[in-house]
Design a protein around this motif. Structure first.
Motif, PDB file in Angstrom:
ATOM      1  N   PRO A 300      40.286  41.937  30.244  1.00  0.00           N
ATOM      2  CA  PRO A 300      40.557  43.054  31.166  1.00  0.00           C
ATOM      3  C   PRO A 300      40.630  42.632  32.628  1.00  0.00           C
ATOM      4  CG  PRO A 300      38.929  43.695  29.516  1.00  0.00           C
ATOM      5  CD  PRO A 300      39.147  42.226  29.343  1.00  0.00           C
ATOM      6  N   GLU A 301      39.901  41.578  32.997  1.00  0.00           N
ATOM      7  CA  GLU A 301      39.897  41.131  34.399  1.00  0.00           C
ATOM      8  C   GLU A 301      41.013  40.135  34.695  1.00  0.00           C
ATOM      9  OE1 GLU A 301      37.428  40.535  32.261  1.00  0.00           O
ATOM     10  OE2 GLU A 301      35.878  42.016  32.733  1.00  0.00           O
ATOM     11  N   ALA A 302      41.885  39.865  33.709  1.00  0.00           N
ATOM     12  CA  ALA A 302      42.992  38.899  33.886  1.00  0.00           C
ATOM     13  C   ALA A 302      42.480  37.527  34.287  1.00  0.00           C
ATOM     14  CB  ALA A 302      44.000  39.418  34.911  1.00  0.00           C
ATOM     15  N   THR A 303      41.443  37.050  33.601  1.00  0.00           N
ATOM     16  CA  THR A 303      40.812  35.794  33.998  1.00  0.00           C
ATOM     17  C   THR A 303      41.277  34.592  33.182  1.00  0.00           C
ATOM     18  OG1 THR A 303      38.938  36.423  32.589  1.00  0.00           O
ATOM     19  CG2 THR A 303      38.736  36.832  34.965  1.00  0.00           C
ATOM     20  N   HIS A 304      42.245  34.782  32.294  1.00  0.00           N
ATOM     21  CA  HIS A 304      42.785  33.641  31.548  1.00  0.00           C
ATOM     22  C   HIS A 304      44.277  33.857  31.360  1.00  0.00           C
ATOM     23  CE1 HIS A 304      42.588  30.107  28.981  1.00  0.00           C
ATOM     24  NE2 HIS A 304      43.381  30.722  28.121  1.00  0.00           N
ATOM     25  N   VAL A 305      45.029  32.756  31.317  1.00  0.00           N
ATOM     26  CA  VAL A 305      46.473  32.847  31.168  1.00  0.00           C
ATOM     27  C   VAL A 305      46.968  31.664  30.341  1.00  0.00           C
ATOM     28  CG1 VAL A 305      46.954  31.571  33.314  1.00  0.00           C
ATOM     29  CG2 VAL A 305      48.658  33.183  32.418  1.00  0.00           C
ATOM     30  N   ALA A 306      48.034  31.906  29.571  1.00  0.00           N
ATOM     31  CA  ALA A 306      48.668  30.858  28.770  1.00  0.00           C
ATOM     32  C   ALA A 306      50.176  31.067  28.852  1.00  0.00           C
ATOM     33  CB  ALA A 306      48.188  30.923  27.324  1.00  0.00           C
ATOM     34  N   MET A 307      50.944  30.072  28.369  1.00  0.00           N
ATOM     35  CA  MET A 307      52.400  30.159  28.411  1.00  0.00           C
ATOM     36  C   MET A 307      52.948  30.310  26.994  1.00  0.00           C
ATOM     37  SD  MET A 307      55.172  27.437  29.926  1.00  0.00           S
ATOM     38  CE  MET A 307      54.546  27.666  31.584  1.00  0.00           C
ATOM     39  N   TYR A 308      53.799  31.324  26.818  1.00  0.00           N
ATOM     40  CA  TYR A 308      54.398  31.555  25.508  1.00  0.00           C
ATOM     41  C   TYR A 308      55.438  30.475  25.221  1.00  0.00           C
ATOM     42  CZ  TYR A 308      56.346  34.072  21.530  1.00  0.00           C
ATOM     43  OH  TYR A 308      56.756  34.429  20.268  1.00  0.00           O
ATOM     44  N   VAL A 309      55.406  29.950  23.963  1.00  0.00           N
ATOM     45  CA  VAL A 309      56.361  28.906  23.577  1.00  0.00           C
ATOM     46  C   VAL A 309      57.212  29.324  22.395  1.00  0.00           C
ATOM     47  CG1 VAL A 309      54.977  27.001  24.495  1.00  0.00           C
ATOM     48  CG2 VAL A 309      54.625  27.758  22.124  1.00  0.00           C
ATOM     49  N   GLY A 310      56.987  30.533  21.873  1.00  0.00           N
ATOM     50  CA  GLY A 310      57.763  31.011  20.737  1.00  0.00           C
ATOM     51  C   GLY A 310      56.965  30.993  19.451  1.00  0.00           C
ATOM     52  N   ASP A 311      57.478  31.722  18.439  1.00  0.00           N
ATOM     53  CA  ASP A 311      56.874  31.755  17.115  1.00  0.00           C
ATOM     54  C   ASP A 311      55.424  32.234  17.148  1.00  0.00           C
ATOM     55  OD1 ASP A 311      57.022  31.488  14.362  1.00  0.00           O
ATOM     56  OD2 ASP A 311      56.252  29.421  14.381  1.00  0.00           O
ATOM     57  N   GLY A 312      55.108  33.143  18.101  1.00  0.00           N
ATOM     58  CA  GLY A 312      53.770  33.698  18.166  1.00  0.00           C
ATOM     59  C   GLY A 312      52.713  32.751  18.686  1.00  0.00           C
ATOM     60  N   LYS A 313      53.124  31.697  19.401  1.00  0.00           N
ATOM     61  CA  LYS A 313      52.180  30.704  19.890  1.00  0.00           C
ATOM     62  C   LYS A 313      52.298  30.539  21.397  1.00  0.00           C
ATOM     63  CE  LYS A 313      51.887  27.995  15.630  1.00  0.00           C
ATOM     64  NZ  LYS A 313      52.059  26.661  15.014  1.00  0.00           N
ATOM     65  N   VAL A 314      51.210  30.043  21.992  1.00  0.00           N
ATOM     66  CA  VAL A 314      51.179  29.728  23.417  1.00  0.00           C
ATOM     67  C   VAL A 314      50.697  28.294  23.591  1.00  0.00           C
ATOM     68  CG1 VAL A 314      50.739  32.101  24.135  1.00  0.00           C
ATOM     69  CG2 VAL A 314      48.802  30.589  23.651  1.00  0.00           C
ATOM     70  N   ILE A 315      50.952  27.758  24.767  1.00  0.00           N
ATOM     71  CA  ILE A 315      50.339  26.489  25.170  1.00  0.00           C
ATOM     72  C   ILE A 315      49.393  26.822  26.306  1.00  0.00           C
ATOM     73  CG2 ILE A 315      52.214  25.892  26.777  1.00  0.00           C
ATOM     74  CD1 ILE A 315      51.720  22.952  26.020  1.00  0.00           C
ATOM     75  N   GLN A 316      48.195  26.242  26.281  1.00  0.00           N
ATOM     76  CA  GLN A 316      47.189  26.632  27.268  1.00  0.00           C
ATOM     77  C   GLN A 316      46.177  25.518  27.477  1.00  0.00           C
ATOM     78  OE1 GLN A 316      44.384  29.625  25.966  1.00  0.00           O
ATOM     79  NE2 GLN A 316      44.688  29.120  23.806  1.00  0.00           N
ATOM     80  N   ALA A 317      45.497  25.607  28.635  1.00  0.00           N
ATOM     81  CA  ALA A 317      44.273  24.841  28.878  1.00  0.00           C
ATOM     82  C   ALA A 317      43.140  25.811  28.568  1.00  0.00           C
ATOM     83  CB  ALA A 317      44.216  24.369  30.329  1.00  0.00           C
ATOM     84  N   PRO A 318      42.524  25.733  27.373  1.00  0.00           N
ATOM     85  CA  PRO A 318      41.708  26.850  26.876  1.00  0.00           C
ATOM     86  C   PRO A 318      40.404  27.081  27.618  1.00  0.00           C
ATOM     87  CG  PRO A 318      42.348  25.330  25.105  1.00  0.00           C
ATOM     88  CD  PRO A 318      42.638  24.655  26.398  1.00  0.00           C
ATOM     89  N   ARG A 319      39.585  26.030  27.789  1.00  0.00           N
ATOM     90  CA  ARG A 319      38.251  26.229  28.354  1.00  0.00           C
ATOM     91  C   ARG A 319      37.597  24.879  28.565  1.00  0.00           C
ATOM     92  NH1 ARG A 319      36.105  28.923  22.780  1.00  0.00           N
ATOM     93  NH2 ARG A 319      35.747  27.007  21.590  1.00  0.00           N
ATOM     94  N   PRO A 320      36.455  24.830  29.256  1.00  0.00           N
ATOM     95  CA  PRO A 320      35.778  23.552  29.490  1.00  0.00           C
ATOM     96  C   PRO A 320      35.490  22.814  28.188  1.00  0.00           C
ATOM     97  CG  PRO A 320      34.805  25.263  30.842  1.00  0.00           C
ATOM     98  CD  PRO A 320      35.772  25.961  29.924  1.00  0.00           C
ATOM     99  N   GLY A 321      35.721  21.507  28.199  1.00  0.00           N
ATOM    100  CA  GLY A 321      35.482  20.674  27.039  1.00  0.00           C
ATOM    101  C   GLY A 321      36.655  20.570  26.103  1.00  0.00           C
ATOM    102  N   ALA A 322      37.691  21.403  26.321  1.00  0.00           N
ATOM    103  CA  ALA A 322      38.868  21.390  25.460  1.00  0.00           C
ATOM    104  C   ALA A 322      40.031  20.692  26.170  1.00  0.00           C
ATOM    105  CB  ALA A 322      39.248  22.811  25.066  1.00  0.00           C
ATOM    106  N   GLU A 323      41.145  20.584  25.448  1.00  0.00           N
ATOM    107  CA  GLU A 323      42.333  19.924  25.978  1.00  0.00           C
ATOM    108  C   GLU A 323      43.509  20.889  25.931  1.00  0.00           C
ATOM    109  OE1 GLU A 323      42.599  16.746  23.220  1.00  0.00           O
ATOM    110  OE2 GLU A 323      41.128  15.471  24.268  1.00  0.00           O
TER     111      GLU A 323
END
Length: 355
Positions: A300-323
């Motif tokens: 609700p606070e718009a605190t995360h964002v990802a990029m749509y790449v098609g086929d119901g998927k996104v590419i993102q930098a998810p969170r600390p410790g992830a890639e």
């Protein structure tokens, strides 16, 4: 994913990150809690960390703009002081000329005594022109004084604002570090079995949310990307496997909005730095109109964002410790979508979905 959570847990157990600020006093994690409660707590901490990161990013952006404003005003002030020095030199020459001519007859007396009145009138015209030039010199000097004083006040005010923003940035940075310390503290308290169970529960929850989103009809058929959107996606894909780091804008690491901002910047269409500004300032589109390159905004606070790449998927930098990775679009609760490279097809109303 199990490996990702396991890496986080091991890292947290080995080191408490000496650079992190101490976490606020909270109850010790209870490893006997149900996996569902542990996952809820972990997701809450990640969300709080991302909110703090967004605050840090926004403050850092404002600080950069304020530093540029301070530099601009300093440059203008230096030029104003140089102009004032030149004006003072001209005024000095004017004062010397007036002193040297103080014993001369007035133009009116010279006109009365002149044998050639026309010549005297011409000379009077030149004297009047000189007087106007001298008045202009005085006027410019006065204006330069006022401009210099106004610029000096503006420069002091801008510097005060920069110092205030720097203090706010430090507070936001400390808040992020404290939130990260809480995450690591919780992960360090878990057994390998709990880490595995957490990853499985998270994976199942995401699959359920994705299935509900698809069956609801909220997603339409994939549309072809624009030329800029295609370039943005290609840039993001080249960042796969790079680590998440709060406040990072590449090229070695990214946070969520750092990745999307850099991707669209490299596509030739710069967008705001933070996910909240991206949500606030870019055209909203319904999820059914998504095309590769569009941005999906979460919480609700718009605190995360990802990029749509098609086929119901996104590419993102998810969170600390992830890639940087590909994920289902419903990996977090969806707020809506925005399109950086054009107006929304059906107006500005956001399309919201609840996970």
């Amino acid at each position: 994913m199990p490996k990702r959570l396991l890496r986080l847990a091991c890292a947290a157990a080995v080191a408490a990150q000496a650079a992190l600020a101490p976490a606020p006093a909270t109850a010790e994690p209870d490893p006997r809690r149900p996996v569902s409660q542990l996952l809820t707590d972990l997701q809450r901490l990640y969300r709080q960390t991302e909110q703090a990161t967004e605050t840090y990013d926004a403050t850092a952006e404002r600080l950069r703009a304020q530093q540029a404003e301070v530099a601009r005003l300093d440059g203008e002030l230096a030029r104003a002081r140089l102009s004032l020095d030149r004006g003072r030199q001209a005024a000095g020459r004017l004062a010397r000329e007036q002193y040297q001519n103080s014993t001369a007859l007035s133009p009116y007396v010279r006109l009365l005594l002149a044998r050639d009145p026309q010549h005297a009138l011409d000379e009077g015209h030149l004297i009047g022109q000189l007087a106007r030039e001298r008045a202009g010199t005085v006027g410019r000097l006065t204006g330069s004084e006022r401009r210099k004083d106004a610029l000096a006040r503006a420069a002091r005010k801008a510097l005060d604002a920069r110092l205030t923003l720097a203090a706010q940035q430090k507070k936001a940075r400390d808040d992020v570090r404290a939130r990260l310390a809480e995450v690591e503290r919780l992960l360090a308290s878990l057994t390998p079995e709990q880490v595995t169970a957490l990853a499985a529960r998270e994976r199942n929850d995401t699959a359920d949310a994705q299935r509900k989103l698809v069956t609801s009809g909220a997603l339409g058929d994939d549309r072809p990307p624009s030329a800029e959107g295609d370039r943005a996606v290609r840039y993001a894909v080249r960042q796969l496997g790079k680590p998440y780091a709060w406040g990072a804008e590449g090229p070695q690491a990214y946070d969520c909005s750092g990745l999307t901002a850099q991707a669209w910047g490299h596509a030739g269409a710069p967008i705001p730095r933070t996910s909240q500004e991206q949500w606030a300032r870019l055209p909203h589109i319904p999820l059914r109109d998504l095309r590769p390159g569009d941005l999906v905004v979460y919480f609700p606070e718009a605190t995360h964002v990802a990029m749509y790449v098609g086929d119901g998927k996104v590419i993102q930098a998810p969170r600390p410790g992830a890639e940087v990775t590909f994920s289902p679009i419903a990996s977090y609760p969806v707020l809506g979508a925005v399109r950086p490279d054009g107006t929304a097809p059906n107006g500005q109303a956001p399309a919201t979905e609840a996970r």
